[in-house]
Write an enzyme that holds these catalytic residues in place. Structure first.
Site, short mmCIF file in Angstrom:
data_model
loop_
_atom_site.label_atom_id
_atom_site.label_comp_id
_atom_site.label_asym_id
_atom_site.label_seq_id
_atom_site.Cartn_x
_atom_site.Cartn_y
_atom_site.Cartn_z
N ASP A 132 -8.77 -2.20 4.38
CA ASP A 132 -9.08 -0.85 4.85
C ASP A 132 -8.83 0.22 3.78
OD1 ASP A 132 -6.31 -1.54 5.02
OD2 ASP A 132 -5.95 0.30 6.15
N THR B 84 0.82 -1.21 0.00
CA THR B 84 0.00 0.00 0.00
C THR B 84 0.85 1.25 0.00
OG1 THR B 84 -1.64 -1.16 1.32
CG2 THR B 84 -1.74 1.24 1.38
#
Ligand code: ASP
Length: 344
Positions: free
Chosen positions: A235, A204
């Site tokens: 998330d 990420t």
């Protein structure tokens, strides 16, 4: 890649260190930088991403444009972790998640997007051109194509291909990510996801920025957890979990095991704690402690890190495990910082 990474650290950071006359990896104390423009982003890919963002921030551009341009640099790079060459899901398909949020509370997001190179830009189009916040799967792809994004062929990077082939040998579903200290006998599990070359996967990039006008924005883009179950969202595309921006208070992004960030609405929690008066560092630490309390004995098995910026331009970060680093660029400095962590 491991040696390439070492090279990048020693040459790029070494060069910068010489340039700035400072030690580049600055330990775990928080940067003293305050003010704007400023951009921070997760992991070492953040340096190049910040440089991309700075082209806009440095010429008085808008933070929203900067955070989109910045993480597009990472999406463009051929690596195993973000973008179309990234680690696939356990069926071998790369699915991408991203979200973006601006200073007015506008936000957009895509989840499980396939064959589109720049999910962050699709997320921005969702924000600006639809009445919705989030599009997923086929619908997200259909929207992207209708907006003129080309449908690309999935092209796993060599690292991702090797990592997937290695994973297939056992096909064990172990959601473990970004724990770096296990090599040195730290608190992580026995089997973090190492790439075949020994490097750990960082799936990420999260970025938050404040522009010269003092406005905040943020972006987050990922291929998600390597070898995840098909259909799994973490998330990163979820506003309030992987990213949250409140222009009166500050902004936060998260990385690590998404399930545990979602559990506490992580980035939103950090921003709300800053609203109550905490510094970015204290707020990130308090959010991490909340996860630790919930996970109990299992907290040592996961990594989660938060990275936050407040309206004064103060930066803070805190992780469960050591090894999380972030990149910062301002008018005064351009470097990597190691985050403080719960486990040493
Ligand atoms: N947070 C991401 C997810 O759970 C993964 C990561 O940050 O590496 O999908």
């Amino acid at each position: 890649m491991a040696s390439r990474r070492k090279f990048i650290y020693s040459s790029l950071f070494g060069g910068l260190g010489t340039l700035l006359g400072k030690k580049v990896i600055a330990g775990v104390s928080y940067p003293t930088v305050t003010g704007n423009p400023i951009v921070i982003s997760t992991w070492d890919a953040g340096l190049a991403a910040n440089a991309g963002a700075w082209k806009i921030l440095g010429s008085n551009g808008r933070a929203l444009d900067a955070v989109e341009a910045g993480v597009r640099v990472t999406e463009d790079s051929i690596n195993c972790c973000v973008g179309l060459g990234a680690n696939p899901d356990r069926d071998g398909i790369v699915t991408l998640d991203a979200c973006i949020m601006d200073e007015h509370g506008n936000c957009g997001s895509v989840g499980a997007l396939e064959r589109i190179k720049h999910p962050i830009s699709v997320a921005r189009r969702v924000m600006e051109k639809t009445p919705h916040v989030m599009l997923v799967g086929q619908g997200a792809q259909q929207f992207a194509v209708s907006e003129g994004f080309p449908l690309e062929e999935q092209k796993l990077s060599d690292d991702a291909k090797k990592a997937y082939e290695q994973w297939l040998k056992k096909s064990e579903y172990k959601p473990i990510i970004n724990i770096e200290n296990t090599k040195s006998g730290g608190h992580g599990p026995s089997a973090p996801v190492h790439l075949p070359n020994g490097e750990l996967n960082h799936d990420t990039i999260g970025m938050v920025a404040m522009d010269a006008a003092g406005n905040l924005s943020g972006s987050c883009t990922t291929s998600g957890m390597g070898f995840k179950m098909r259909g799994r969202l973490g998330d990163s595309p979820i506003i309030g979990a992987g990213l949250y921006v409140d222009n009166e208070v500050g902004a936060c992004t998260a990385t690590g095991q998404g399930e545990d960030v979602i559990r506490i609405c992580g980035s939103h929690t950090v921003v709300e704690l800053m609203r109550q008066g905490m510094s970015p560092g204290q707020a990130c630490k308090t959010a991490v402690e909340r996860i630790i309390k919930i996970k109990g004995d299992k907290a040592g098995e996961i990594q989660v890190a938060f990275l936050a910026l407040n309206k004064k331009g103060e930066v803070g970060s805190f992780a469960i495990q050591k090894g999380f680093s972030y990149a910062l660029k301002s008018n005064k400095e351009e470097k990597m910082y190691n985050a403080k962590s719960y486990y040493q």
